[in-house]
Design an enzyme around this catalytic site. Structure first.
Site, PDB file in Angstrom:
ATOM      1  N   ASP A  15      11.747  66.281  22.879  1.00  0.00           N
ATOM      2  CA  ASP A  15      12.832  67.258  22.832  1.00  0.00           C
ATOM      3  C   ASP A  15      13.959  66.697  21.968  1.00  0.00           C
ATOM      4  O   ASP A  15      14.317  65.515  22.081  1.00  0.00           O
ATOM      5  CB  ASP A  15      13.358  67.553  24.240  1.00  0.00           C
ATOM      6  CG  ASP A  15      14.428  68.633  24.234  1.00  0.00           C
ATOM      7  OD1 ASP A  15      14.080  69.815  24.079  1.00  0.00           O
ATOM      8  OD2 ASP A  15      15.617  68.284  24.378  1.00  0.00           O
ATOM      9  N   ILE A  16      14.513  67.541  21.076  1.00  0.00           N
ATOM     10  CA  ILE A  16      15.616  67.106  20.221  1.00  0.00           C
ATOM     11  C   ILE A  16      16.900  67.081  21.046  1.00  0.00           C
ATOM     12  O   ILE A  16      17.248  68.069  21.697  1.00  0.00           O
ATOM     13  CB  ILE A  16      15.776  68.043  19.012  1.00  0.00           C
ATOM     14  CG1 ILE A  16      14.467  68.110  18.224  1.00  0.00           C
ATOM     15  CG2 ILE A  16      16.907  67.559  18.110  1.00  0.00           C
ATOM     16  CD1 ILE A  16      14.495  69.104  17.089  1.00  0.00           C
ATOM     17  N   GLU A  60      13.092  73.694  20.590  1.00  0.00           N
ATOM     18  CA  GLU A  60      13.183  72.376  19.967  1.00  0.00           C
ATOM     19  C   GLU A  60      12.278  71.354  20.652  1.00  0.00           C
ATOM     20  O   GLU A  60      12.459  70.147  20.502  1.00  0.00           O
ATOM     21  CB  GLU A  60      14.630  71.876  19.983  1.00  0.00           C
ATOM     22  CG  GLU A  60      15.203  71.601  21.354  1.00  0.00           C
ATOM     23  CD  GLU A  60      15.859  72.821  21.994  1.00  0.00           C
ATOM     24  OE1 GLU A  60      16.701  72.637  22.882  1.00  0.00           O
ATOM     25  OE2 GLU A  60      15.518  73.949  21.607  1.00  0.00           O
TER      26      GLU A  60
END
Length: 227
Positions: A93-94, A137
């Site tokens: 996950d960003i 994301e």
């Protein structure tokens, strides 16, 4: 009589040549028609294959989509059970991606996703390994026949690869550049084990990484932070 014979011969020859021409032309036309049909069928087949491939890819990143990911995961999970080989997945996950979009806009956000997708695709260089866009994301990477130790090496490689992209993040509370958090899980599945629980465990590890400060991975209760 000779004149009649000659005329008959000439007429017969002309008729024979005409028939040969007609038959040869018909053969050529049939051949061309068959070629056109084969080409058309190949074009239809190629287009169908292209559409099938496109339906399995995420249009923004070019990585596998959820549909393709589910297909591959189920196949590799079944194979891992049969062969009693380890399988590893990494959920990514960003960090603070919403802040990134709010600061720079969705066009920059899309460009960021694409850059990270390229980095992940370069890491999954084996034909049986895939990187997929899991949603928003989030990404999920699948590594068949991969031990916990090897998965940990890959997690470190991902962190450094993203770091080396040097994508500026003006609104991140932890770093001036884009960072990611990872949840890493490895198992040798048994026949009664469930795939969705395996994925949920990776999600839990990802949550642990985010809770402990982000820009790191979590695997087997170890706190591994990139410097």
């Amino acid at each position: 009589d000779w004149t009649y014979l000659i005329h008959t011969y000439i007429f017969s020859s002309f008729l024979g040549m005409s028939l040969c021409y007609v038959i040869d032309r018909q053969h050529r036309e049939n051949y061309l028609q068959n070629c056109i049909i084969e080409i058309t069928q190949k074009e239809i087949s190629d287009q169908a294959q292209l559409l099938e491939e496109l339906s399995l890819l995420d249009p923004l990143t070019g990585l596998a989509n959820r549909r393709y990911l589910n297909r591959i995961l189920e196949a590799e999970w079944t194979l891992a059970i049969k062969q009693q080989e380890p399988i590893s997945i990494i959920m990514l996950d960003i960090d603070y991606f919403k802040n990134y979009n709010d600061s720079l806009g969705h066009i920059s956000g899309d460009s960021c996703l694409q850059s990270i997708a390229v980095a992940l695709k370069n890491i999954t260089n084996n034909h049986s390994e895939i990187a997929a866009r899991y949603g928003g994301e989030e990404f999920l990477l699948v590594f068949p026949q991969t031990s916990k130790e090897k998965a940990e090496e890959i997690a470190n490689l991902i962190l450094y690869s993203i770091k080396n992209l040097e994508i500026k993040h003006p609104n991140s509370p932890i770093c001036t550049n884009i960072t990611v958090s990872l949840g890493v899980v490895t198992t040798i599945p048994k026949p009664n084990d469930l795939l969705h629980e395996f994925i949920e465990e990776a999600d839990k590890k990802l949550y642990d990484a985010k809770k402990l400060g982000r820009n790191q991975y979590q695997i087997s209760q170890q706190n591994n932070v990139i410097i």
